[in-house]
Design an enzyme around this catalytic site. Structure first.
Site, PDB file in Angstrom:
ATOM      1  N   GLU A   1      78.134  22.481  63.400  1.00 53.89           N
ATOM      2  CA  GLU A   1      78.715  21.139  63.247  1.00 53.89           C
ATOM      3  C   GLU A   1      78.104  20.105  64.190  1.00 53.89           C
ATOM      4  OE1 GLU A   1      82.941  21.587  63.563  1.00 53.89           O
ATOM      5  OE2 GLU A   1      83.045  23.057  61.946  1.00 53.89           O
TER       6      GLU A   1
ATOM      7  N   ASN B   1      75.191  25.855  60.728  1.00 55.97           N
ATOM      8  CA  ASN B   1      76.430  25.908  59.946  1.00 55.97           C
ATOM      9  C   ASN B   1      77.177  24.579  60.061  1.00 55.97           C
ATOM     10  OD1 ASN B   1      78.386  27.570  58.423  1.00 55.97           O
ATOM     11  ND2 ASN B   1      79.687  27.382  60.226  1.00 55.97           N
TER      12      ASN B   1
ATOM     13  N   HIS C   1      85.147  24.147  53.181  1.00 53.96           N
ATOM     14  CA  HIS C   1      86.592  23.925  53.283  1.00 53.96           C
ATOM     15  C   HIS C   1      86.921  22.829  52.268  1.00 53.96           C
ATOM     16  CE1 HIS C   1      87.067  26.474  56.762  1.00 53.96           C
ATOM     17  NE2 HIS C   1      86.145  25.808  57.440  1.00 53.96           N
TER      18      HIS C   1
ATOM     19  N   GLU D   1      82.747  29.667  55.135  1.00 53.56           N
ATOM     20  CA  GLU D   1      84.142  29.493  55.558  1.00 53.56           C
ATOM     21  C   GLU D   1      85.005  29.015  54.397  1.00 53.56           C
ATOM     22  OE1 GLU D   1      84.501  27.203  59.175  1.00 53.56           O
ATOM     23  OE2 GLU D   1      82.602  27.964  59.978  1.00 53.56           O
TER      24      GLU D   1
ATOM     25  N   ASP E   1      87.570  28.054  51.746  1.00 56.87           N
ATOM     26  CA  ASP E   1      88.972  28.029  51.343  1.00 56.87           C
ATOM     27  C   ASP E   1      89.187  26.756  50.520  1.00 56.87           C
ATOM     28  OD1 ASP E   1      89.183  26.032  53.377  1.00 56.87           O
ATOM     29  OD2 ASP E   1      89.951  27.478  54.816  1.00 56.87           O
TER      30      ASP E   1
END
Length: 487
Positions: free
Chosen positions: A161, A204, A240, A268, A270
């Site tokens: 990030e 990432n 996400h 990651e 979701d």
């Protein structure tokens, strides 16, 4: 030589054939029933992983679901800096070691997460004022942690990030960017490669799932690294996501990174929704998961799909996004949700569920190409609910819920409003947008132009935007020229 069957022999042969068919059917049924996320992904040459918290491994259902369904693990927090080196030079890997040991005992791939991140840093790192000291500390942390886990990690998230949504480097609260500057990212990769030349090294980030300013900037960095021989092996797309908002160019985005010479991984995943979860949102979530998984299957260099948690029971989402949740494949009681079956189907077929027209973020359709012709709502027969779903430094996400409160269906619509603080829409889904200063007009897409009496469009508009200073909600909306009540 020919044999003549007696009637008794004929019936015996028939019975034998029927038994063989029954036994074959039984084994086929069992094989289907025994399909798991991990086995279905393995059949496509991919790993299906999950984030794991060490303190939950003692819960039998948590551990058994992990061991049965998944072939990869990512320590959720146990490898981050504040856990592994809370005091300078004093390292503690016990919690991470427990996860690694569990994963190894079940032949799971292990993702190292994460070596350098501006967040979850101990205060002693954040307070370093010298660039040379910080660089030395960063390199020592990378080297020590990688040496400890050498030979055990599948891919490392070296830097996490580091970009803003507009494509600029993140400097707010990022001591590495503030003190070392842009070069800290490549220095981290160079150090990581020196520590373990056999390790696969990744960058990432989140909000990079579609083709946008942020993913463009990261792609440019990858291309620059490749051209200069800076070691980088993969890019992780956190994903996400919000239900109904998978970017239409998700697969194309993965492919262009693969074309740049790196592996691509969904790290990651979701897909959250308003809670309590509605049946419609659970079905849309299933379509969304299918779309993401199918995109990975379609890109040969996409070799890992990792969801950020096993069960909704322990998901990070409700504590971060008020009123949101139900983002994972298993509910609070470890029951498989519709999304689970959609993922299995997507992995099994390689194409998954055909996305319905309610899938999100379509390419904006020019107004002239929209089939429905807007008609008058016949007065104030509409209501609008505007909700900010997420907000960060200079960006935010919002949804707009339109309801036809009249007794006549609306066929084709445009919604007009004015931002009170000069906000700007940067990406809109389920419609097309024009903005002139603060004045905004959102027009339906080809598939959601009909609003039944007492109902809403099949897919509501939503958007990402930028803001500065204040981010107040619009106070007035008109639908096809008629004022709507604000709810």
């Amino acid at each position: 030589m020919f044999y003549r069957l007696t009637r008794k022999g004929f019936f015996a042969l028939t019975l034998t054939l029927l038994l063989m068919i029954a036994v074959s059917s039984m084994f086929l049924t069992k094989a289907s029933a025994d399909t798991t996320l991990g086995s279905a992904a393995a059949a496509k040459g991919r790993v299906f992983g999950t984030a794991v918290a060490n303190n939950h491994l003692s819960e039998s259902q948590y551990a058994s679901t992990l061991d049965t369904e998944f072939t990869g693990v990512t320590p959720e927090n146990e490898m981050k800096w504040d856990t592994t080196e809370s005091s300078q030079g004093s390292f503690n890997f016990s919690s991470a070691d427990a996860i690694v040991s569990h994963a190894q005992s079940h032949n799971m791939k292990i993702r190292g997460h994460t070596l350098v991140w501006y967040s979850q840093l101990p205060s002693w790192v954040s307070n370093i004022s010298s660039s040379s000291t910080l660089l030395q500390v960063m390199n020592n942390h990378i080297t020590t942690e990688m040496n400890h886990f050498k030979g055990k990690i599948w891919y490392w998230d070296v830097v996490n990030e580091a970009f803003n949504d507009d494509g600029s480097r993140r400097s707010t609260n990022n001591v590495f960017q503030q003190k070392i500057g842009n070069s800290y990212i490549e220095q981290a990769f160079i150090t990581a490669h020196a520590a373990d030349p056999n390790a696969k090294l990744c960058y990432n980030d989140y909000n990079t799932d579609g083709i946008n300013a942020k993913s463009n900037a990261i792609l440019a960095m990858v291309q620059d690294f490749k051209s200069r021989g800076i070691p980088i092996d993969c890019v992780g797309f956190q994903s996400h996501l919000i239900v109904g908002q998978v970017p239409s160019d998700y697969q194309a985005n993965l492919q262009r990174f693969a074309n740049a010479g790196v592996d691509v991984q969904i790290t990651e995943l979701d897909i959250r929704m308003p809670t309590p979860a509605s049946s419609a949102n659970l079905q849309q979530q299933a379509t969304d998961y299918s779309k993401v998984v199918s995109a990975c299957v379609a890109v040969s260099r996409c070799n890992d799909i990792t969801v950020w948690g096993i069960t909704d029971k322990y998901s990070w989402v409700p504590n971060t996004f008020s009123g949101q949740g139900a983002a994972l494949l298993f509910d609070d009681n470890y029951n498989k949700k519709p999304a689970y079956n959609a993922v299995i189907q997507a992995l099994g077929s390689g194409t998954g569920i055909t996305p319905t027209p309610t899938s999100s973020n379509p390419t904006p359709t020019p107004t002239s190409a929209i089939t429905p012709t807007p008609t008058s709502t016949g007065g104030a027969s509409c209501s609008v609910h505007y909700a900010i779903t997420n907000q960060w430094n200079t960006g935010f996400g919002a949804t707009i819920t339109i309801t036809n409160t009249g007794s006549t269906a609306i066929n084709g619509w445009n919604l007009q409003f004015t931002f009170p603080n000069g906000q700007t829409i940067t990406q809109l889904w389920n419609g097309s947008v024009t903005q002139n200063g603060s004045a905004v007009t959102v027009t339906n897409a080809s598939y959601n132009g009909s609003i039944p009496a007492g109902g809403s469009p099949g897919a509501q508009p939503g958007f990402n935007g930028s803001w500065s200073g204040s981010n107040s909600a619009p106070t007035a909306f008109t639908l096809n020229g008629a004022a709507c009540s604000v709810v």
